[in-house]
Design a protein around this motif. Sequence first.
Motif, PDB file in Angstrom:
ATOM      1  N   ARG A 181       0.517  -1.117   0.327  1.00 19.89           N
ATOM      2  CA  ARG A 181       0.230  -0.240   0.199  1.00 19.89           C
ATOM      3  C   ARG A 181       1.072   1.632  -0.482  1.00 19.89           C
ATOM      4  NH1 ARG A 181      -3.139   1.504   4.759  1.00 19.89           N
ATOM      5  NH2 ARG A 181      -2.229   0.096   6.011  1.00 19.89           N
ATOM      6  N   TRP A 182       2.835   1.244   0.146  1.00 18.83           N
ATOM      7  CA  TRP A 182       2.711   2.184   0.255  1.00 18.83           C
ATOM      8  C   TRP A 182       3.010   2.873  -1.500  1.00 18.83           C
ATOM      9  CZ3 TRP A 182       8.965   0.957   1.058  1.00 18.83           C
ATOM     10  CH2 TRP A 182       8.809  -0.023   2.716  1.00 18.83           C
ATOM     11  N   ARG A 183       2.649   4.759  -1.495  1.00 19.34           N
ATOM     12  CA  ARG A 183       2.958   5.522  -2.214  1.00 19.34           C
ATOM     13  C   ARG A 183       3.707   6.494  -2.011  1.00 19.34           C
ATOM     14  NH1 ARG A 183      -2.413   8.909  -2.602  1.00 19.34           N
ATOM     15  NH2 ARG A 183      -1.629  10.343  -0.604  1.00 19.34           N
ATOM     16  N   ASP A 184       3.698   7.404  -1.282  1.00 25.85           N
ATOM     17  CA  ASP A 184       5.481   8.196  -0.569  1.00 25.85           C
ATOM     18  C   ASP A 184       5.661   7.503   0.483  1.00 25.85           C
ATOM     19  OD1 ASP A 184       4.619  10.029  -3.627  1.00 25.85           O
ATOM     20  OD2 ASP A 184       3.165  10.500  -1.752  1.00 25.85           O
ATOM     21  N   ILE A 185       6.595   7.443  -0.210  1.00 27.46           N
ATOM     22  CA  ILE A 185       7.902   7.055   1.416  1.00 27.46           C
ATOM     23  C   ILE A 185       9.114   7.898   1.222  1.00 27.46           C
ATOM     24  CG2 ILE A 185       8.950   4.544   2.692  1.00 27.46           C
ATOM     25  CD1 ILE A 185       5.492   4.351   2.387  1.00 27.46           C
ATOM     26  N   LYS A 186       9.005   7.935   2.528  1.00 27.74           N
ATOM     27  CA  LYS A 186      10.259   8.482   2.649  1.00 27.74           C
ATOM     28  C   LYS A 186      10.637   8.005   4.360  1.00 27.74           C
ATOM     29  CE  LYS A 186      12.907  13.169   3.565  1.00 27.74           C
ATOM     30  NZ  LYS A 186      12.309  14.866   3.272  1.00 27.74           N
ATOM     31  N   PHE A 187      12.508   7.242   4.090  1.00 30.15           N
ATOM     32  CA  PHE A 187      13.156   7.124   5.668  1.00 30.15           C
ATOM     33  C   PHE A 187      14.359   7.482   5.507  1.00 30.15           C
ATOM     34  CE2 PHE A 187       9.993   3.146   4.908  1.00 30.15           C
ATOM     35  CZ  PHE A 187       9.648   3.490   6.067  1.00 30.15           C
ATOM     36  N   CYS A 188      14.386   8.543   6.393  1.00 32.48           N
ATOM     37  CA  CYS A 188      15.807   9.926   6.357  1.00 32.48           C
ATOM     38  C   CYS A 188      16.207   9.804   7.466  1.00 32.48           C
ATOM     39  CB  CYS A 188      15.199  10.521   5.252  1.00 32.48           C
ATOM     40  SG  CYS A 188      15.760  10.087   3.808  1.00 32.48           S
ATOM     41  N   PRO A 189      17.602   9.688   7.910  1.00 31.83           N
ATOM     42  CA  PRO A 189      18.066   8.680   7.727  1.00 31.83           C
ATOM     43  C   PRO A 189      17.661   6.883   8.330  1.00 31.83           C
ATOM     44  CG  PRO A 189      19.117   9.763   9.472  1.00 31.83           C
ATOM     45  CD  PRO A 189      18.141  10.105   9.046  1.00 31.83           C
ATOM     46  N   LEU A 190      17.861   5.884   7.774  1.00 30.17           N
ATOM     47  CA  LEU A 190      17.291   4.925   8.607  1.00 30.17           C
ATOM     48  C   LEU A 190      19.215   4.335   8.775  1.00 30.17           C
ATOM     49  CD1 LEU A 190      15.257   3.419   9.323  1.00 30.17           C
ATOM     50  CD2 LEU A 190      14.626   1.765   6.719  1.00 30.17           C
ATOM     51  N   SER A 191      18.914   3.071   9.769  1.00 23.50           N
ATOM     52  CA  SER A 191      20.388   2.880  10.621  1.00 23.50           C
ATOM     53  C   SER A 191      20.109   1.651   9.894  1.00 23.50           C
ATOM     54  CB  SER A 191      20.150   2.847  12.204  1.00 23.50           C
ATOM     55  OG  SER A 191      19.138   1.932  12.309  1.00 23.50           O
ATOM     56  N   HIS A 192      21.363   0.340   9.725  1.00 27.34           N
ATOM     57  CA  HIS A 192      21.472  -0.533   9.467  1.00 27.34           C
ATOM     58  C   HIS A 192      20.655  -2.017  10.294  1.00 27.34           C
ATOM     59  CE1 HIS A 192      23.347  -3.710   7.356  1.00 27.34           C
ATOM     60  NE2 HIS A 192      23.174  -4.741   8.364  1.00 27.34           N
ATOM     61  N   LYS A 200      11.718  -7.399   4.674  1.00 22.80           N
ATOM     62  CA  LYS A 200      10.067  -8.130   4.350  1.00 22.80           C
ATOM     63  C   LYS A 200       9.445  -7.108   2.963  1.00 22.80           C
ATOM     64  CE  LYS A 200      10.265 -10.388   8.709  1.00 22.80           C
ATOM     65  NZ  LYS A 200      10.589 -11.794   7.890  1.00 22.80           N
ATOM     66  N   VAL A 201       9.670  -6.042   2.658  1.00 23.22           N
ATOM     67  CA  VAL A 201       8.773  -5.845   1.060  1.00 23.22           C
ATOM     68  C   VAL A 201       9.030  -6.389   0.370  1.00 23.22           C
ATOM     69  CG1 VAL A 201       9.346  -3.934   0.130  1.00 23.22           C
ATOM     70  CG2 VAL A 201      10.002  -3.209   2.262  1.00 23.22           C
ATOM     71  N   GLN A 202       7.707  -6.197  -0.002  1.00 22.29           N
ATOM     72  CA  GLN A 202       7.356  -7.056  -1.133  1.00 22.29           C
ATOM     73  C   GLN A 202       7.243  -6.487  -2.224  1.00 22.29           C
ATOM     74  OE1 GLN A 202       7.545 -10.992  -0.599  1.00 22.29           O
ATOM     75  NE2 GLN A 202       8.124 -10.369   0.742  1.00 22.29           N
ATOM     76  N   ASP A 203       6.020  -6.353  -3.086  1.00 24.34           N
ATOM     77  CA  ASP A 203       5.474  -6.065  -4.095  1.00 24.34           C
ATOM     78  C   ASP A 203       5.394  -4.778  -3.903  1.00 24.34           C
ATOM     79  OD1 ASP A 203       6.208  -7.949  -5.223  1.00 24.34           O
ATOM     80  OD2 ASP A 203       4.309  -8.576  -6.532  1.00 24.34           O
ATOM     81  N   THR A 204       5.122  -3.594  -3.923  1.00 24.08           N
ATOM     82  CA  THR A 204       5.069  -2.266  -4.296  1.00 24.08           C
ATOM     83  C   THR A 204       4.185  -1.917  -5.573  1.00 24.08           C
ATOM     84  OG1 THR A 204       6.899  -1.282  -4.985  1.00 24.08           O
ATOM     85  CG2 THR A 204       6.986  -1.670  -2.747  1.00 24.08           C
ATOM     86  N   PRO A 205       2.743  -2.238  -6.020  1.00 21.21           N
ATOM     87  CA  PRO A 205       2.598  -1.750  -7.106  1.00 21.21           C
ATOM     88  C   PRO A 205       1.345  -0.262  -7.159  1.00 21.21           C
ATOM     89  CG  PRO A 205       0.905  -3.512  -5.617  1.00 21.21           C
ATOM     90  CD  PRO A 205       2.046  -3.294  -5.306  1.00 21.21           C
ATOM     91  N   MET A 206       1.488   0.426  -5.774  1.00 21.50           N
ATOM     92  CA  MET A 206       1.022   1.788  -5.483  1.00 21.50           C
ATOM     93  C   MET A 206       1.840   2.547  -5.182  1.00 21.50           C
ATOM     94  SD  MET A 206      -2.428   1.583  -3.116  1.00 21.50           S
ATOM     95  CE  MET A 206      -3.373  -0.086  -3.154  1.00 21.50           C
ATOM     96  N   LEU A 207       3.671   2.335  -5.295  1.00 19.69           N
ATOM     97  CA  LEU A 207       4.358   3.370  -4.876  1.00 19.69           C
ATOM     98  C   LEU A 207       4.877   4.278  -5.733  1.00 19.69           C
ATOM     99  CD1 LEU A 207       6.636   3.633  -2.686  1.00 19.69           C
ATOM    100  CD2 LEU A 207       8.006   2.148  -3.847  1.00 19.69           C
ATOM    101  N   GLU A 208       4.817   5.711  -5.551  1.00 20.96           N
ATOM    102  CA  GLU A 208       5.107   6.239  -6.577  1.00 20.96           C
ATOM    103  C   GLU A 208       6.712   7.329  -6.465  1.00 20.96           C
ATOM    104  OE1 GLU A 208       1.663   8.918  -6.653  1.00 20.96           O
ATOM    105  OE2 GLU A 208       0.297   7.483  -7.506  1.00 20.96           O
TER     106      GLU A 208
END
Length: 268
Positions: A181-192, A200-208
């Motif tokens: 269901r992701w459309r607009d995503i921002k992770f800044c910053p993200l530790s290792h 675990k991210v699978q398909d992202t059909p809605m990601l823009e």
Amino acid sequence: MESPFTHRLHTNYVPSDEETAQIQSDLASHSQELARIDERIRELTAQRDKIRNYIDSHKALISYPRRLPPDILGEIFIACLPVDRNAVMSVDEAPLVLCRICSAWRTLALSTPRLWASLHTPASFILVDERRVAAVLKWLQRSGACPLSLTFIGEGWDWAPSIGPGSIRALVEDLAASSDRWRDIKFCPLSHEAATGLAKVQDTPMLESIQITTSAFVLRQIDLSKAPRLHTIILEVDDHHGPRYLLLLPWSEHVLSRNLPSQYSHPH
């Protein structure tokens, strides 16, 4: 109101003993009258407030907002969301403020998924308390099947002694579980440590659009080739040797890379 001492008022005149006694006698009668008037004012004020409360409560009962259909009221709620950024976890803004008006509005707000389909929060705010982490997950659950716009910014992913690295990774894994269901995503910053949950991210059909700052190892685990709507990518690779960027905008037409090793190329 006439007084035998009117011509003496507001002067430096000093009354005689006889005049002083006369003034004291006159003031006593007027003080009693003033007390009666004050008591009458209190009675009238109480009566006025009672009538006003009666009128206001009955007006509220027949007010137009109360009679709005839930679908229209829900659209009004959605119009209360910020238009220039994602919603924040603040009781002073929608959607949370809508839950504080009355029980009916709270019920409607909590059952309107589009109200909860965006979230902007600093990592330093949520990663200090397990309850805030739980609140984020509950927020996303309320969004139902709506496309998600998520912004998690700031330091703190690698330093959260209150909840521990395991909880941070679990949070990212739960976020990754909603990747369809992701459309607009921002992770800044993200530790290792936290970013490993993105495996675990699978398909992202809605990601823009997507923007992530993390290690090169984590970025290699992210497959963006299954995002047909994707048009904006900003990946910041940070391996403690200075930041390096990969910027694709738009995805299908132009590729701009700067100081990026060859293994971080267009997945096509």
